[in-house]
Design a protein around this motif. Structure first.
Motif, PDB file in Angstrom:
ATOM      1  N   GLN A 283       0.826  -1.203   0.000  1.00 48.53           N
ATOM      2  CA  GLN A 283       0.000   0.000   0.000  1.00 48.53           C
ATOM      3  C   GLN A 283       0.862   1.256   0.000  1.00 48.53           C
ATOM      4  OE1 GLN A 283      -2.560   0.423   3.414  1.00 48.53           O
ATOM      5  NE2 GLN A 283      -4.115   1.481   2.205  1.00 48.53           N
ATOM      6  N   ALA A 284       1.960   1.226   0.743  1.00 50.26           N
ATOM      7  CA  ALA A 284       2.863   2.380   0.795  1.00 50.26           C
ATOM      8  C   ALA A 284       3.546   2.619  -0.566  1.00 50.26           C
ATOM      9  CB  ALA A 284       3.900   2.170   1.887  1.00 50.26           C
ATOM     10  N   ASN A 285       3.920   1.486  -1.222  1.00 48.25           N
ATOM     11  CA  ASN A 285       4.544   1.617  -2.553  1.00 48.25           C
ATOM     12  C   ASN A 285       3.561   2.162  -3.591  1.00 48.25           C
ATOM     13  OD1 ASN A 285       7.274   0.814  -2.190  1.00 48.25           O
ATOM     14  ND2 ASN A 285       6.615  -1.320  -1.964  1.00 48.25           N
ATOM     15  N   PHE A 286       2.330   1.679  -3.519  1.00 54.79           N
ATOM     16  CA  PHE A 286       1.318   2.188  -4.452  1.00 54.79           C
ATOM     17  C   PHE A 286       1.089   3.690  -4.251  1.00 54.79           C
ATOM     18  CE2 PHE A 286      -0.759  -2.264  -4.686  1.00 54.79           C
ATOM     19  CZ  PHE A 286       0.091  -2.619  -5.727  1.00 54.79           C
ATOM     20  N   ASN A 287       1.087   4.103  -3.016  1.00 53.41           N
ATOM     21  CA  ASN A 287       0.898   5.522  -2.716  1.00 53.41           C
ATOM     22  C   ASN A 287       2.070   6.348  -3.248  1.00 53.41           C
ATOM     23  OD1 ASN A 287      -0.483   7.749  -1.342  1.00 53.41           O
ATOM     24  ND2 ASN A 287       1.295   7.721   0.032  1.00 53.41           N
ATOM     25  N   LEU A 288       3.301   5.755  -3.122  1.00 58.19           N
ATOM     26  CA  LEU A 288       4.481   6.453  -3.663  1.00 58.19           C
ATOM     27  C   LEU A 288       4.377   6.601  -5.177  1.00 58.19           C
ATOM     28  CD1 LEU A 288       7.305   7.667  -3.409  1.00 58.19           C
ATOM     29  CD2 LEU A 288       8.235   5.319  -3.471  1.00 58.19           C
ATOM     30  N   HIS A 289       3.945   5.547  -5.856  1.00 56.43           N
ATOM     31  CA  HIS A 289       3.791   5.617  -7.313  1.00 56.43           C
ATOM     32  C   HIS A 289       2.744   6.656  -7.719  1.00 56.43           C
ATOM     33  CE1 HIS A 289       5.401   1.220  -7.580  1.00 56.43           C
ATOM     34  NE2 HIS A 289       6.379   2.126  -7.490  1.00 56.43           N
ATOM     35  N   ALA A 290       1.656   6.724  -6.974  1.00 56.53           N
ATOM     36  CA  ALA A 290       0.607   7.704  -7.276  1.00 56.53           C
ATOM     37  C   ALA A 290       1.128   9.130  -7.100  1.00 56.53           C
ATOM     38  CB  ALA A 290      -0.604   7.455  -6.381  1.00 56.53           C
ATOM     39  N   LYS A 291       1.882   9.352  -6.015  1.00 57.49           N
ATOM     40  CA  LYS A 291       2.421  10.694  -5.792  1.00 57.49           C
ATOM     41  C   LYS A 291       3.451  11.050  -6.870  1.00 57.49           C
ATOM     42  CE  LYS A 291      -0.002  11.325  -2.099  1.00 57.49           C
ATOM     43  NZ  LYS A 291      -1.147  12.264  -2.133  1.00 57.49           N
ATOM     44  N   GLY A 292       4.226  10.027  -7.323  1.00 56.58           N
ATOM     45  CA  GLY A 292       5.176  10.283  -8.404  1.00 56.58           C
ATOM     46  C   GLY A 292       4.475  10.665  -9.700  1.00 56.58           C
ATOM     47  N   ALA A 293       3.359   9.981  -9.992  1.00 56.65           N
ATOM     48  CA  ALA A 293       2.583  10.316 -11.187  1.00 56.65           C
ATOM     49  C   ALA A 293       2.013  11.727 -11.092  1.00 56.65           C
ATOM     50  CB  ALA A 293       1.460   9.301 -11.392  1.00 56.65           C
ATOM     51  N   ALA A 294       1.582  12.104  -9.888  1.00 50.06           N
ATOM     52  CA  ALA A 294       1.055  13.455  -9.687  1.00 50.06           C
ATOM     53  C   ALA A 294       2.151  14.505  -9.927  1.00 50.06           C
ATOM     54  CB  ALA A 294       0.475  13.582  -8.283  1.00 50.06           C
ATOM     55  N   LEU A 295       3.379  14.162  -9.515  1.00 48.89           N
ATOM     56  CA  LEU A 295       4.491  15.083  -9.753  1.00 48.89           C
ATOM     57  C   LEU A 295       4.760  15.242 -11.246  1.00 48.89           C
ATOM     58  CD1 LEU A 295       6.847  16.822  -8.813  1.00 48.89           C
ATOM     59  CD2 LEU A 295       8.213  14.717  -8.566  1.00 48.89           C
ATOM     60  N   VAL A 296       4.730  14.116 -11.986  1.00 50.70           N
ATOM     61  CA  VAL A 296       4.928  14.183 -13.439  1.00 50.70           C
ATOM     62  C   VAL A 296       3.842  15.035 -14.093  1.00 50.70           C
ATOM     63  CG1 VAL A 296       4.955  12.829 -15.570  1.00 50.70           C
ATOM     64  CG2 VAL A 296       6.139  11.985 -13.540  1.00 50.70           C
ATOM     65  N   GLN A 297       2.626  14.872 -13.644  1.00 46.30           N
ATOM     66  CA  GLN A 297       1.512  15.650 -14.182  1.00 46.30           C
ATOM     67  C   GLN A 297       1.687  17.131 -13.888  1.00 46.30           C
ATOM     68  OE1 GLN A 297      -2.327  14.380 -12.788  1.00 46.30           O
ATOM     69  NE2 GLN A 297      -3.430  15.626 -14.278  1.00 46.30           N
ATOM     70  N   ALA A 298       2.137  17.446 -12.688  1.00 50.21           N
ATOM     71  CA  ALA A 298       2.358  18.842 -12.322  1.00 50.21           C
ATOM     72  C   ALA A 298       3.453  19.471 -13.189  1.00 50.21           C
ATOM     73  CB  ALA A 298       2.723  18.933 -10.844  1.00 50.21           C
ATOM     74  N   LYS A 299       4.506  18.686 -13.474  1.00 51.62           N
ATOM     75  CA  LYS A 299       5.575  19.202 -14.335  1.00 51.62           C
ATOM     76  C   LYS A 299       5.064  19.421 -15.761  1.00 51.62           C
ATOM     77  CE  LYS A 299       9.502  17.274 -11.782  1.00 51.62           C
ATOM     78  NZ  LYS A 299      10.661  16.345 -11.803  1.00 51.62           N
ATOM     79  N   ALA A 300       4.187  18.511 -16.250  1.00 50.04           N
ATOM     80  CA  ALA A 300       3.613  18.692 -17.582  1.00 50.04           C
ATOM     81  C   ALA A 300       2.735  19.935 -17.646  1.00 50.04           C
ATOM     82  CB  ALA A 300       2.798  17.448 -17.958  1.00 50.04           C
ATOM     83  N   SER A 301       2.022  20.199 -16.552  1.00 53.45           N
ATOM     84  CA  SER A 301       1.189  21.402 -16.492  1.00 53.45           C
ATOM     85  C   SER A 301       2.049  22.655 -16.552  1.00 53.45           C
ATOM     86  CB  SER A 301       0.340  21.400 -15.209  1.00 53.45           C
ATOM     87  OG  SER A 301      -0.568  20.320 -15.210  1.00 53.45           O
TER      88      SER A 301
END
Length: 370
Positions: free
Chosen positions: A139-157
């Motif tokens: 669960q902790a790893n999945f949460n880390l992956h989700a936060k990483g994806a959010a960071l990538v999205q923020a950089k694309a924005s």
């Protein structure tokens, strides 16, 4: 009495004989003299002129991609610009705000990624010691992956926001000349504005567009050497451009393309010639005449001034045995020029009257002036 009558009769005859030569001379004097030409086949080059329009090698409309007010106009109409040169600045503060918002979102996403990493690091030893289940680690790893994806999205924005902000500075996409500037400083513009901010025309070389009607096209194919249209175009000598003031452009051009279809509405075929324009003397949108040399072999040439129209027919006066006769001829369809090429109605060696057609009539006797 008989003697007197005889003398009177003889006197009348003498008077008649004395007057007859004078009357004959008067009749001869009434026969007017006209220039006459003996038509013989010859090789010639005929110049034919066609109405044409001029376009630059590139005519690029400059339009805004974002909504905003024109803040600065950094060029003037008719200015020569280089590729990449700044032309306009658009005042659009919303895009600056988007950049600031996207930057803040990245920092927030980075913080959440760091927190998620700490949670993974905290969970891992507890799982190894079997204090907590492996489920907690996943669960902790999945949460880390989700936060990483959010960071990538923020950089694309942020990239997108910076791109939109970059659209507020409009640069020239090519070398060329600036056209009209319909909008002034302070004008509201958008991507849907009816007019572009301006047009940049690349006029290092120019294209000249004109057209043949169907008959001219057939004459072109018959009178120029080559198996294909491309071959025929290559065999045409360099062409001349006559500018709007009647002057001849110093550089020669070349016919390049001929459309493959006849326009069903106008019955015309479009052609294009190109001319070098290193000094920028010719501007896009100008009108002109293009002069094309046409080589003809063993053609019967008659001066254009020797022809006249009658009931939509082209006529000439032929001369034979001191008498003129109106004769119908068919000519090659040439828009302008001093001579026409006769295709039917006239034979080699025949004589034609070249001037004064308005005063001639069928069967009229004239003197030939060669």
């Amino acid at each position: 009495m008989k003697t007197i009558q005889l003398l009177s009769l003889l006197g009348g005859m003498l008077l008649f004989e004395a007057c007859s030569p004078t009357q004959s001379q008067t009749q001869e004097e009434t026969i007017q003299e006209y220039p006459v030409l003996i038509v013989q086949p010859k090789d010639a080059v005929l110049n034919t002129d066609y109405t044409a329009t001029i376009q630059g090698q590139q005519n690029i409309e400059i339009r805004p991609k974002v909504d905003g007010f024109v803040e600065q106009i950094l060029v003037d109409e008719g200015a020569v610009v280089k590729k990449g040169q700044l032309l306009f600045k658009i005042n659009a503060p919303q895009y600056e705000q988007e950049v600031r918002t996207a930057t803040a979102a990245i920092k927030n996403a980075e913080a959440e990624v760091s927190t998620a990493k700490m949670q993974v690091e905290k969970t891992l030893p507890l799982v190894k010691e079997e204090i907590i289940s492996n489920y907690e680690l996943k669960q902790a790893n999945f949460n880390l992956h989700a936060k990483g994806a959010a960071l990538v999205q923020a950089k694309a924005s942020l990239v997108n926001a910076r791109t939109n902000l970059g659209y507020t500075r409009i640069h020239s996409p090519a070398d060329g000349v600036v056209g009209n500037l319909p909008y002034k400083t302070g004008s509201l513009v958008s991507s849907s504005s009816p007019q572009p901010l301006t047009t940049v025309s690349n006029i290092a070389s120019v294209f000249v567009y004109f057209s043949f009607n169907e008959k001219q096209f057939l004459d072109f194919t018959e009178n120029n050497k080559g198996r294909t249209i491309k071959d025929k175009l290559m065999n045409i000598p360099p062409v001349t451009l006559l500018l709007a003031n009647g002057t001849e452009y110093s550089k020669k051009g070349k016919l390049e393309t001929l459309s493959g279809l006849i326009n069903t509405e106008t019955g015309s075929v479009n052609l294009r010639a190109s001319f070098p324009n290193p000094d920028g003397l010719i501007r896009s949108g100008a009108s002109a005449l293009i002069r094309i040399p046409l080589k003809v072999s063993k053609a019967l040439l008659v001066p254009a001034k020797a022809t006249f129209e009658m009931q939509e027919k082209t006529m000439i006066y032929t001369f034979k045995n001191g008498t003129v006769k109106s004769t119908e001829i068919e000519i090659m369809d040439i828009p302008s020029g001093e001579f026409y090429v006769v295709t039917k109605g006239l034979n080699p060696g025949e004589q034609i009257v070249t001037e004064g057609m308005g005063s001639l009539k069928d069967g009229m006797k004239i003197k030939a002036k060669h």
